[in-house]
Scaffold this motif. Structure first.
Motif, mmCIF file in Angstrom:
data_model
loop_
_atom_site.group_PDB
_atom_site.id
_atom_site.type_symbol
_atom_site.label_atom_id
_atom_site.label_comp_id
_atom_site.label_asym_id
_atom_site.label_seq_id
_atom_site.Cartn_x
_atom_site.Cartn_y
_atom_site.Cartn_z
ATOM 1 N N ARG A 1 46.383 50.492 45.345
ATOM 2 C CA ARG A 1 45.558 51.498 44.684
ATOM 3 C C ARG A 1 45.108 51.012 43.304
ATOM 4 N NH1 ARG A 1 46.489 52.539 49.083
ATOM 5 N NH2 ARG A 1 44.533 51.455 49.168
ATOM 6 N N LEU A 2 45.979 50.316 42.590
ATOM 7 C CA LEU A 2 45.631 49.780 41.280
ATOM 8 C C LEU A 2 44.539 48.715 41.404
ATOM 9 C CD1 LEU A 2 46.061 49.652 38.246
ATOM 10 C CD2 LEU A 2 47.951 48.048 38.647
ATOM 11 N N ARG A 3 44.677 47.833 42.401
ATOM 12 C CA ARG A 3 43.637 46.815 42.650
ATOM 13 C C ARG A 3 42.298 47.475 42.950
ATOM 14 N NH1 ARG A 3 47.627 43.759 44.728
ATOM 15 N NH2 ARG A 3 47.514 44.569 46.842
ATOM 16 N N GLN A 4 42.328 48.522 43.758
ATOM 17 C CA GLN A 4 41.102 49.235 44.112
ATOM 18 C C GLN A 4 40.461 49.853 42.873
ATOM 19 O OE1 GLN A 4 41.585 52.873 46.388
ATOM 20 N NE2 GLN A 4 39.699 52.455 47.516
ATOM 21 N N ALA A 5 41.256 50.476 42.019
ATOM 22 C CA ALA A 5 40.724 51.095 40.797
ATOM 23 C C ALA A 5 40.112 50.041 39.874
ATOM 24 C CB ALA A 5 41.821 51.868 40.076
ATOM 25 N N LYS A 6 40.783 48.904 39.746
ATOM 26 C CA LYS A 6 40.256 47.821 38.899
ATOM 27 C C LYS A 6 38.943 47.277 39.448
ATOM 28 C CE LYS A 6 44.569 46.282 36.800
ATOM 29 N NZ LYS A 6 45.547 45.180 36.679
ATOM 30 N N GLN A 7 38.843 47.183 40.781
ATOM 31 C CA GLN A 7 37.610 46.696 41.411
ATOM 32 C C GLN A 7 36.463 47.677 41.172
ATOM 33 O OE1 GLN A 7 37.839 46.285 45.678
ATOM 34 N NE2 GLN A 7 36.091 44.899 45.740
ATOM 35 N N ILE A 8 36.721 48.963 41.300
ATOM 36 C CA ILE A 8 35.699 49.982 41.057
ATOM 37 C C ILE A 8 35.213 49.881 39.615
ATOM 38 C CG2 ILE A 8 35.315 52.483 40.838
ATOM 39 C CD1 ILE A 8 37.286 52.774 43.263
ATOM 40 N N ALA A 9 36.153 49.770 38.673
ATOM 41 C CA ALA A 9 35.793 49.673 37.257
ATOM 42 C C ALA A 9 35.028 48.387 36.955
ATOM 43 C CB ALA A 9 37.050 49.753 36.395
ATOM 44 N N ALA A 10 35.453 47.272 37.544
ATOM 45 C CA ALA A 10 34.808 45.978 37.292
ATOM 46 C C ALA A 10 33.351 45.974 37.746
ATOM 47 C CB ALA A 10 35.573 44.856 37.979
ATOM 48 N N HIS A 11 33.060 46.703 38.822
ATOM 49 C CA HIS A 11 31.692 46.785 39.333
ATOM 50 C C HIS A 11 30.856 47.823 38.590
ATOM 51 C CE1 HIS A 11 33.414 44.968 43.170
ATOM 52 N NE2 HIS A 11 32.562 44.094 42.693
ATOM 53 N N GLY A 12 31.494 48.621 37.744
ATOM 54 C CA GLY A 12 30.783 49.683 37.043
ATOM 55 C C GLY A 12 30.501 50.879 37.928
ATOM 56 N N ASP A 13 31.203 50.958 39.066
ATOM 57 C CA ASP A 13 31.008 52.062 39.998
ATOM 58 C C ASP A 13 31.643 53.340 39.467
ATOM 59 O OD1 ASP A 13 29.792 50.222 41.673
ATOM 60 O OD2 ASP A 13 31.549 49.982 42.965
ATOM 61 N N LEU A 14 31.244 54.465 40.036
ATOM 62 C CA LEU A 14 31.766 55.773 39.665
ATOM 63 C C LEU A 14 32.505 56.364 40.857
ATOM 64 C CD1 LEU A 14 31.900 58.219 37.717
ATOM 65 C CD2 LEU A 14 29.739 58.980 38.732
ATOM 66 N N TYR A 15 33.762 56.735 40.647
ATOM 67 C CA TYR A 15 34.570 57.386 41.676
ATOM 68 C C TYR A 15 34.586 58.875 41.375
ATOM 69 C CZ TYR A 15 38.534 58.621 44.622
ATOM 70 O OH TYR A 15 39.338 59.194 45.581
ATOM 71 N N MET B 1 54.287 54.899 36.706
ATOM 72 C CA MET B 1 54.953 55.775 37.640
ATOM 73 C C MET B 1 55.309 55.044 38.930
ATOM 74 S SD MET B 1 53.676 59.488 38.801
ATOM 75 C CE MET B 1 54.214 60.031 40.379
ATOM 76 N N SER B 2 54.901 53.791 39.050
ATOM 77 C CA SER B 2 55.222 53.056 40.267
ATOM 78 C C SER B 2 56.131 51.878 39.960
ATOM 79 C CB SER B 2 53.953 52.572 40.959
ATOM 80 O OG SER B 2 53.248 51.666 40.140
ATOM 81 N N HIS B 3 56.959 51.566 40.916
ATOM 82 C CA HIS B 3 57.838 50.410 40.826
ATOM 83 C C HIS B 3 57.012 49.171 41.180
ATOM 84 C CE1 HIS B 3 61.115 47.694 41.967
ATOM 85 N NE2 HIS B 3 61.852 48.412 41.139
ATOM 86 N N GLU B 4 57.343 48.050 40.575
ATOM 87 C CA GLU B 4 56.560 46.829 40.827
ATOM 88 C C GLU B 4 56.600 46.371 42.284
ATOM 89 O OE1 GLU B 4 60.571 45.894 39.068
ATOM 90 O OE2 GLU B 4 58.896 47.035 38.324
ATOM 91 N N SER B 5 57.571 46.854 43.075
ATOM 92 C CA SER B 5 57.642 46.462 44.484
ATOM 93 C C SER B 5 56.824 47.371 45.399
ATOM 94 C CB SER B 5 59.098 46.433 44.956
ATOM 95 O OG SER B 5 59.622 47.741 45.001
ATOM 96 N N CYS B 6 56.194 48.419 44.859
ATOM 97 C CA CYS B 6 55.439 49.355 45.683
ATOM 98 C C CYS B 6 54.075 48.759 46.046
ATOM 99 C CB CYS B 6 55.256 50.693 44.961
ATOM 100 S SG CYS B 6 54.310 51.901 45.929
ATOM 101 N N GLU B 7 53.960 48.294 47.283
ATOM 102 C CA GLU B 7 52.717 47.685 47.751
ATOM 103 C C GLU B 7 51.569 48.696 47.782
ATOM 104 O OE1 GLU B 7 51.109 45.609 51.806
ATOM 105 O OE2 GLU B 7 53.142 45.099 51.163
ATOM 106 N N TYR B 8 51.866 49.924 48.204
ATOM 107 C CA TYR B 8 50.860 50.976 48.224
ATOM 108 C C TYR B 8 50.286 51.173 46.819
ATOM 109 C CZ TYR B 8 48.887 55.683 48.394
ATOM 110 O OH TYR B 8 48.046 56.761 48.274
ATOM 111 N N CYS B 9 51.159 51.258 45.834
ATOM 112 C CA CYS B 9 50.732 51.464 44.446
ATOM 113 C C CYS B 9 49.897 50.292 43.945
ATOM 114 C CB CYS B 9 51.945 51.664 43.546
ATOM 115 S SG CYS B 9 53.005 53.058 44.018
ATOM 116 N N ALA B 10 50.343 49.075 44.253
ATOM 117 C CA ALA B 10 49.619 47.877 43.826
ATOM 118 C C ALA B 10 48.219 47.844 44.438
ATOM 119 C CB ALA B 10 50.399 46.621 44.210
#
Length: 104
Positions: free
Chosen positions: A12-26, A1-10
């Motif tokens: 949020r995606l980095r943040q989600a990947k970091q949460i998952a990589a640490h095994g954290d729960l959001y 749903m996001s364009h590759e140029s959307c810095e905000y979207c990128a």
């Protein structure tokens, strides 16, 4: 749903990947959006700016050990969302918080 140029979207995606990589729960953070104002398409870019108000519920991130790593209170923010079309589908091109010229 996001364009590759959307810095905000990128970000949020980095943040989600970091949460998952640490095994954290959001938990929490459900959001509702109210459209405040829509603008005509910017012909040179093909983008439609939309002013929105986002109401977000409280959220928290908990580590696998149960410690609270992050908490965010419920909040309301105004943003300008720039949308476009790619292959016939709507995509978010950018998000800017509370531009000075926002209406609503």
């Amino acid at each position: 749903m996001s364009h590759e140029s959307c810095e905000y979207c990128a970000n949020r995606l980095r943040q989600a990947k970091q949460i998952a990589a640490h095994g954290d729960l959001y938990e929490g953070g459900q959001a509702s959006v109210t459209i405040l104002h829509t603008y005509a398409q910017d012909v040179p870019t093909g983008i439609w700016p939309i002013d929105v108000e986002v109401s977000e519920r409280a959220s928290k991130i908990t580590t696998p050990e149960g410690a609270v790593a992050f908490e965010n209170e419920a909040n309301i923010n105004k943003s300008r969302v720039e949308v476009g079309k790619r292959d016939g589908a709507w995509v978010i091109v950018g998000v800017v918080y509370a531009p000075d010229e926002m209406e609503g």
